[in-house]
Design an enzyme around this catalytic site. Sequence first.
Site, PDB file in Angstrom:
ATOM      1  N   GLY A   2      37.581  43.919  31.323  1.00  0.00           N
ATOM      2  CA  GLY A   2      38.075  43.859  32.691  1.00  0.00           C
ATOM      3  C   GLY A   2      37.492  42.697  33.446  1.00  0.00           C
ATOM      4  N   GLU A   3      38.000  42.505  34.609  1.00  0.00           N
ATOM      5  CA  GLU A   3      37.560  41.416  35.475  1.00  0.00           C
ATOM      6  C   GLU A   3      36.578  41.948  36.513  1.00  0.00           C
ATOM      7  OE1 GLU A   3      38.457  38.339  34.829  1.00  0.00           O
ATOM      8  OE2 GLU A   3      39.786  39.018  33.252  1.00  0.00           O
TER       9      GLU A   3
END
Length: 80
Positions: A2-3
Amino acid sequence: GGEEFALLVPGVSLEQGQILAEKLRLSVAESPFPHQQALTVSIGLAPLAHLRSVDAWVEQADQALYRAKAAGRNRVELAS
């Protein structure tokens, strides 16, 4: 996976920041996305005002984020 993003919200109390973070988390969780897979966010919340440096603030927010992920994801955790 994920970011990771940082959101700076000047002039907001810690309580207001918690409310904002929870609204953001709910908004993402409740939004229909085109790929039809549910998305969630885990949020680590840390106040900048009481820390000596930006690096210390980022470290506290990051630790809170990892606690949120370890506690089941899709939640807001406050830095200790």
